[in-house]
Write an enzyme that holds these catalytic residues in place. Structure first.
Site, mmCIF file in Angstrom:
data_model
loop_
_atom_site.group_PDB
_atom_site.id
_atom_site.type_symbol
_atom_site.label_atom_id
_atom_site.label_comp_id
_atom_site.label_asym_id
_atom_site.label_seq_id
_atom_site.Cartn_x
_atom_site.Cartn_y
_atom_site.Cartn_z
ATOM 1 N N GLU A 49 43.018 30.494 48.038
ATOM 2 C CA GLU A 49 41.629 30.843 48.323
ATOM 3 C C GLU A 49 40.746 29.630 48.643
ATOM 4 O O GLU A 49 39.804 29.308 47.881
ATOM 5 C CB GLU A 49 41.028 31.632 47.143
ATOM 6 C CG GLU A 49 41.815 32.876 46.784
ATOM 7 C CD GLU A 49 41.193 33.692 45.657
ATOM 8 O OE1 GLU A 49 40.178 33.261 45.089
ATOM 9 O OE2 GLU A 49 41.719 34.771 45.347
ATOM 10 N N GLU A 105 47.676 38.484 45.554
ATOM 11 C CA GLU A 105 46.889 38.923 44.392
ATOM 12 C C GLU A 105 46.227 40.249 44.737
ATOM 13 O O GLU A 105 45.736 40.435 45.848
ATOM 14 C CB GLU A 105 45.745 37.949 44.052
ATOM 15 C CG GLU A 105 46.162 36.686 43.384
ATOM 16 C CD GLU A 105 44.974 35.791 43.031
ATOM 17 O OE1 GLU A 105 43.853 36.304 42.840
ATOM 18 O OE2 GLU A 105 45.186 34.574 42.961
HETATM 19 O O1 IFM Z 1 41.213 35.046 38.556
HETATM 20 C C1 IFM Z 1 41.036 34.924 39.927
HETATM 21 C C2 IFM Z 1 42.125 34.069 40.542
HETATM 22 O O2 IFM Z 1 42.200 32.814 39.955
HETATM 23 C C3 IFM Z 1 41.855 33.879 42.014
HETATM 24 N N1 IFM Z 1 41.631 35.123 42.672
HETATM 25 C C4 IFM Z 1 40.718 36.068 42.072
HETATM 26 C C5 IFM Z 1 41.063 36.271 40.610
HETATM 27 C C6 IFM Z 1 40.088 37.282 39.978
HETATM 28 O O3 IFM Z 1 38.783 36.844 40.092
#
Ligand code: IFM
Length: 451
Positions: free
Chosen positions: A173, A357
Site C-alpha cells: 500500500e 488483503e
Molecule cells: O491493518 C491494515 C494493514 O496493515 C494494511 N491494510 C489495511 C489493514 C486494515 O486497516
C-alpha cells in the site's frame, strides 16, 4: 453453518486457487528491543503522545515473535496453506543499511522453517511500513537515497530467503506510506507536507522498480509483485461535474500508482492533485517503475461515492453510501470488488492478480470461550461471491489472503479494532478462533475437495 456456497462456486475457482491469511511484522511481532532489532518509525510514532488510540504501541502486540510456533499450529489446524507475512527491515538492518543483524536473519529462518514444516507456504512483503528510524533521520522516503537502501535490503532478502520463499511483494500500500504518512499524518512519520508526499510516493515507486530488477538479476525461481490498496470510485450522478469529481478521486486513490507501474506514466490529471511533478523526477525513473512484474496484489476493503464540491481543494466530496458499514465505518458492497477486478483487466491487461488483503473489523465479544461474528462471515462471503463473479468474467485471479489471522495492532487505532478471524485476548495472549475462522476453514476444505 451460515453462508454456504454452491458447487458451481467451487468449480469456478481455478484449480490451484490459493486460500490464505495475511499479517504484518509490526502489527503482531512485539519484541521490539530483542535480538538487535533497530528502531522503526512506528516505534517512534506510537510512543509519541496522542498519535495512537489510548497510546497503544506495538511493543508487545501479539507476542508473535515468541509464539509463532503455536500460531502456525493453529493455522495448520484450520487448513491454511498460505501465509503472507512481512519482514521488519530494522530487524535485518538496524541502521537501515550496512551491518546485517545475524539474529534478525536467524529469526526469520526459524519462522519460515516452522511454516514449511506445517505445510504452509510463505509469501513475503518486504515493506509494510516499518522503516528503520535511522533512515527517517536522513529524510526517509522523501529522500531518494532511501530507494537505493531499499534495493540493497531487497537483495539481502532475496539472496537469503529466495530458496524457500516463492512470492515476494515489494511494498504494501504505497498510497498509505505516502498520503497517510506524509500528508494526513495519521501514520508514521506523521508529516503534513504536500511536496514531501509526492516525493515519498515517487521514491517508493522507484524503490519498487529497483527491487523488481534486483529479483530478476538473481534469476530465482519465484515471482515478484507489489500490493496496492485500491478503492473503486463511483460518481453520485451522471452529471458531468460529478463524473469530473469521480475521475479526480480515482486518479488520487488508484491511478497515481497503477499508471506508472503498468503504463510507465503518471496520469495527466495528477498534477491537479499533487502539484508539479517535473522537478521531482529523473528522466529514467518511469522506465524503472514500470519494469514488468509477475502479479499485482490488491488490498480491498471498500469503495467511495463522490460528488463535485466547489468548496474543497480537489472539488471532491464523499457521499455517505446507504450500505452497512464495518467497525471502521467502511461501507460494504461486495459487487464493487467485481467492478474493480474487471476494471483492472480492461485498463491494465490480464496480469495475474491476488487479493493480498480483504477482511473487516467488527466489535467482537468473547462469551463462554466463543466469538460469534456473523457480520464478518457475511462480509467475507459477499467478497468471495464477488471474486467468483470476476473469475467467471475472465479475470485471472489466483488467490486470496484474508486480513487477518488474529486481532492485532491496527496502527493509529491501536488495539481498539479487531480484524482477526482469531480473537486475541491481549491480557493472556490466548488465541480463540472466532466463528469466522471455523467458517473459513470449512470453505477451504470444501474448495480442496471439490477441485
Ligand atoms: O491493518 C491494515 C494493514 O496493515 C494494511 N491494510 C489495511 C489493514 C486494515 O486497516
Amino acid at each position: 453453518m451460515s453462508r454456504q456456497f454452491s458447487d458451481e462456486f467451487y468449480r469456478t475457482l481455478p484449480k490451484d486457487f490459493l486460500w490464505g491469511v495475511a499479517s504484518a511484522a509490526y502489527q503482531i511481532e512485539g519484541a521490539v528491543n530483542e535480538d538487535g532489532r533497530g528502531q522503526s518509525i512506528w516505534d517512534v510514532f506510537s510512543h509519541t503522545k496522542g498519535k495512537t488510540f489510548g497510546g497503544d504501541t506495538g511493543d508487545l502486540a501479539c507476542d508473535h515473535y515468541h509464539r509463532y510456533p503455536e500460531d502456525f499450529r493453529m493455522m495448520k489446524q484450520l487448513g491454511l496453506k498460505n501465509y503472507r507475512l512481512s519482514i521488519a527491515w530494522p530487524r535485518l538492518l538496524p541502521e537501515g543499511h550496512g551491518t546485517v543483524n545475524q539474529k534478525g536473519l536467524d529469526f526469520y529462518d526459524r519462522l519460515i522453517e516452522e511454516l514449511l514444516e506445517n505445510g504452509i507456504d510463505p509469501s513475503v512483503t518486504l515493506y509494510h511500513w516499518d522503516l528503520p528510524n535511522a533512515l527517517q533521520e536522513k529524510g526517509g522516503w522523501a529522500n531518494r537515497d532511501t530507494a537505493y537502501r531499499f534495493e540493497d535490503y531487497a537483495g539481502l532478502i532475496y539472496r537469503h530467503f529466495g530458496d524457500r520463499v516463492k512470492r515476494f511483494i515489494t511494498h504494501n500500500e504505497p498510497w498509505c506510506t505516502a498520503v497517510l504518512g506524509h500528508f494526513i499524518g495519521e501514520h508514521a512519520p506523521g508529516l503534513h507536507d504536500e511536496k514531501l508526499t509526492a516525493l515519498a510516493a515517487h521514491h517508493v515507486l522507484v524503490s519498487h522498480g529497483l527491487a523488481v530488477q534486483a529479483y530478476r538479476d538473481l534469476n530465482l525461481d519465484g515471482e515478484v509483485g507489489i500490493t496496492l490498496n485500491l478503492n473503486p470510485v463511483y460518481a453520485a450522478s451522471h452529471h458531468d461535474k460529478d463524473n469530473f469529481a469521480a475521475n479526480i478521486q480515482d486518479v488520487f486513490s488508484n491511478r497515481w500508482f497503477l499508471d506508472p507501474i503498468f503504463k510507465g506514466q503518471y496520469p495527466a490529471e495528477l498534477e491537479q492533485v499533487v502539484g508539479s511533478l517535473k522537478e521531482l523526477h529523473q528522466a529514467e525513473d518511469l522506465a524503472i517503475i514500470s519494469r514488468p512484474i509477475d502479479f499485482l496484489g490488491i488490498n480491498f476493503y471498500s469503495y467511495s461515492i463522490v460528488e463535485y464540491d466547489d468548496g474543497s481543494p480537489l472539488h471532491v466530496k464523499n457521499v455517505t453510501p446507504k450500505d452497512r458499514v464495518t467497525d471502521m465505518g467502511w461501507p460494504v458492497l461486495g459487487s464493487s470488488l467485481t467492478d474493480l477486478l474487471m476494471r483492472l483487466k480492461n485498463d491494465y491487461g490480464s496480469l495475474p492478480l491476488y487479493i493480498t488483503e480483504n477482511g473487516a473489523a467488527y466489535v467482537d465479544v468473547l462469551e463462554d470461550g466463543k466469538v460469534h461474528d456473523p457480520d464478518r462471515i457475511d462480509y467475507l462471503a459477499d467478497h468471495f461471491e464477488a471474486m467468483a463473479e470476476a473469475i467467471r468474467r475472465g479475470v485471472d485471479l489466483r488467490g486470496y489472503y484474508l486480513w487477518t489471522f488474529m486481532d492485532n495492532f491496527e496502527w493509529a487505532y491501536g488495539y481498539s479494532k479487531r480484524f482477526g478471524i482469531v480473537y486475541t485476548d491481549y491480557a493472556t495472549q490466548q488465541r480463540i478462533p472466532k466463528d469466522s475462522a471455523l467458517w473459513y476453514a470449512d470453505v477451504i476444505s470444501r474448495a480442496a475437495n471439490k477441485m
